[in-house]
Scaffold this active site. Structure first.
Site, mmCIF file in Angstrom:
data_model
loop_
_atom_site.group_PDB
_atom_site.id
_atom_site.type_symbol
_atom_site.label_atom_id
_atom_site.label_comp_id
_atom_site.label_asym_id
_atom_site.label_seq_id
_atom_site.Cartn_x
_atom_site.Cartn_y
_atom_site.Cartn_z
ATOM 1 N N ARG A 115 0.875 -1.184 0.000
ATOM 2 C CA ARG A 115 0.000 0.000 0.000
ATOM 3 C C ARG A 115 0.902 1.220 0.000
ATOM 4 N NH1 ARG A 115 -5.325 1.195 3.636
ATOM 5 N NH2 ARG A 115 -6.095 -0.262 2.070
ATOM 6 N N HIS A 142 -7.437 0.354 -6.309
ATOM 7 C CA HIS A 142 -7.633 -0.507 -5.136
ATOM 8 C C HIS A 142 -8.246 -1.823 -5.647
ATOM 9 C CE1 HIS A 142 -7.803 -1.668 -1.104
ATOM 10 N NE2 HIS A 142 -8.715 -0.853 -0.606
ATOM 11 N N GLN A 145 -10.044 -4.376 -3.312
ATOM 12 C CA GLN A 145 -11.370 -3.918 -2.883
ATOM 13 C C GLN A 145 -12.414 -4.274 -3.945
ATOM 14 O OE1 GLN A 145 -12.201 -2.109 0.128
ATOM 15 N NE2 GLN A 145 -14.195 -2.775 -0.596
ATOM 16 N N ASP A 235 -17.764 6.268 -1.408
ATOM 17 C CA ASP A 235 -16.494 6.224 -0.662
ATOM 18 C C ASP A 235 -16.266 7.626 -0.096
ATOM 19 O OD1 ASP A 235 -13.994 5.523 0.337
ATOM 20 O OD2 ASP A 235 -12.967 5.662 -1.598
ATOM 21 N N CYS A 275 -16.567 0.951 0.887
ATOM 22 C CA CYS A 275 -15.348 0.181 1.154
ATOM 23 C C CYS A 275 -14.881 0.310 2.602
ATOM 24 C CB CYS A 275 -14.245 0.610 0.200
ATOM 25 S SG CYS A 275 -13.839 2.364 0.344
ATOM 26 N N ARG A 303 -13.464 -9.087 1.976
ATOM 27 C CA ARG A 303 -12.082 -8.752 1.590
ATOM 28 C C ARG A 303 -11.184 -9.969 1.828
ATOM 29 N NH1 ARG A 303 -10.171 -3.634 1.534
ATOM 30 N NH2 ARG A 303 -8.393 -4.726 0.625
HETATM 31 N N1 CP Z 1 -11.273 -0.654 2.531
HETATM 32 C C1 CP Z 1 -9.979 -0.698 2.936
HETATM 33 O O1 CP Z 1 -9.053 -0.878 2.141
HETATM 34 O O2 CP Z 1 -9.817 -0.535 4.272
HETATM 35 P P1 CP Z 1 -8.411 -0.311 5.008
HETATM 36 O O3 CP Z 1 -7.923 1.039 4.614
HETATM 37 O O4 CP Z 1 -8.753 -0.394 6.476
HETATM 38 O O5 CP Z 1 -7.476 -1.383 4.579
HETATM 39 N N1 NVA Z 2 -10.382 6.182 -1.232
HETATM 40 C C1 NVA Z 2 -9.951 5.811 0.088
HETATM 41 C C2 NVA Z 2 -10.146 4.352 0.290
HETATM 42 C C3 NVA Z 2 -9.726 3.834 1.643
HETATM 43 C C4 NVA Z 2 -9.889 2.347 1.746
HETATM 44 C C5 NVA Z 2 -8.497 6.197 0.289
HETATM 45 O O1 NVA Z 2 -7.707 6.043 -0.651
HETATM 46 O O2 NVA Z 2 -8.143 6.681 1.364
#
Ligand code: CP
Ligand code: NVA
Length: 319
Positions: A115, A142, A145, A235, A275, A303
């Site tokens: 990430r 993502h 997701q 989101d 999400c 997930r």
């Molecule tokens: N939806 C998601 O990716 O959650 P986290 O940021 O907690 O991993």
């Molecule tokens: N769009 C959000 C998703 C978090 C899971 C972000 O990137 O922070």
């Protein structure tokens, strides 16, 4: 069950990555979700078969995470493997080149989940890695997701064929991966974003080139997007890394809140997806996200199941 493990090299063409869903074909996504279903059904019967014995998952995270981190860590444990959560002390940002870092790390672990703030970071990691690299969220995508999202929709309706999805809000990483996943699986998707916050046209063109015909509509009108939809998705308005824009985003997205009034324009039984993490009172009201048609907890649980399917597929488990 055979426990022989062959470790590919970075030159090996058998190494597959999931940096975005552009890395997979339609039949491959279907196969990942099929494996996820087999594993979830087994899990619900209380069975945790070691399909990936002693495989090691490395997790490299530059941003916070609950769902992605813990679902991957638990998922690999269920499958008979183990995980390493790697903090800043491994020095993957500026201690050495990404090429050296990826070449070496991938000799120790069998799969890497990353990430990162910058999408290019994950692309570069994959370029030099001898094992599969999975994007655990970047500014652009993502994909894990989106796999769980469509797994959840399929579970809710028994099939994806009648699903009509609407995404309302920021045209962000989650929206982009959802659009590509819907394209790959031929699911109808209508997206409503405010001017200036839409999914880039170049991205939509790339989706069309990758999957051929897509049942995709973009609009600036949330009511138009949700009309007749049986799934409504949103989101956060401010993603991780965009904190400096929070006030301007709140203003731009104020009319894109998913609330009871907007849900009246969707199918009366429409499900709600998010999400998570969510900000109640901003992109969604509490009565919708905590209401009877919300599937957000099931979606988050999925997930883990979808990613177990992904790991088993990437590491070629015989399922
Ligand atoms: N939806 C998601 O990716 O959650 P986290 O940021 O907690 O991993
Ligand atoms: N769009 C959000 C998703 C978090 C899971 C972000 O990137 O922070």
């Amino acid at each position: 069950m055979s426990t022989a493990i062959s470790k590919p090299t970075s030159e090996s063409s058998s190494v597959r990555h999931l940096v975005t869903l552009f890395d997979v074909r339609r039949d491959e996504v279907i196969d990942i979700l099929r494996i996820a279903r087999v594993l979830k059904d087994a899990f619900e019967r209380g069975e945790r078969h070691p399909y990936l014995p002693r495989r090691v998952l490395g997790l490299l995270f530059q941003k916070q995470s609950l769902r992605t981190r813990v679902s991957f860590e638990s998922g690999i444990a269920h499958l008979g493997g183990s995980s390493l959560f790697l903090g800043q002390d491994v020095g993957w940002e500026d201690r050495e080149s990404i090429a050296d870092f990826a070449s070496v790390l991938s000799q120790y672990v069998d799969i890497i989940v990353c990430r990162a703030y910058s999408h290019e970071r994950v692309t570069e990691l994959a370029e030099y890695s001898a094992c599969p690299v999975v994007n655990g969220l970047t500014d652009l995508a993502h994909p894990c997701q989106a796999l769980a999202d469509l797994f959840t929709v399929e579970e809710a309706f028994g099939s994806l064929s009648g699903a009509k999805l609407a995404y309302v809000g920021d045209g962000n990483n989650v929206a982009a991966s959802l659009a590509l996943a819907c394209g790959l699986l031929d699911v109808e998707l209508r997206v409503a974003c405010p001017p200036g916050y839409e999914l880039p046209l170049s991205f939509l063109e790339k989706v069309r080139n990758h999957v051929g015909n897509v049942r995709f509509t973009a609009t600036n009108d949330p009511r138009e997007a949700v009309r007749g939809a049986n799934v409504v998705y949103t989101d956060v308005w401010t993603s991780m890394g965009q904190e400096a824009e929070e006030e301007s985003r709140k203003q731009a997205l104020a009319n894109y809140q998913v609330n009871k009034e907007l849900m009246k324009h969707a199918d009366p039984d429409a499900h709600f997806l998010h999400c998570l993490p969510a900000r109640r009172g901003e992109e969604v009201t509490a009565d919708v996200i905590d209401g009877p048609n919300s599937l957000v907890v099931e979606q988050a649980a999925n997930r883990m199941h979808a990613q177990k399917g992904l790991m088993a597929w990437l590491l070629k488990a015989d399922i």
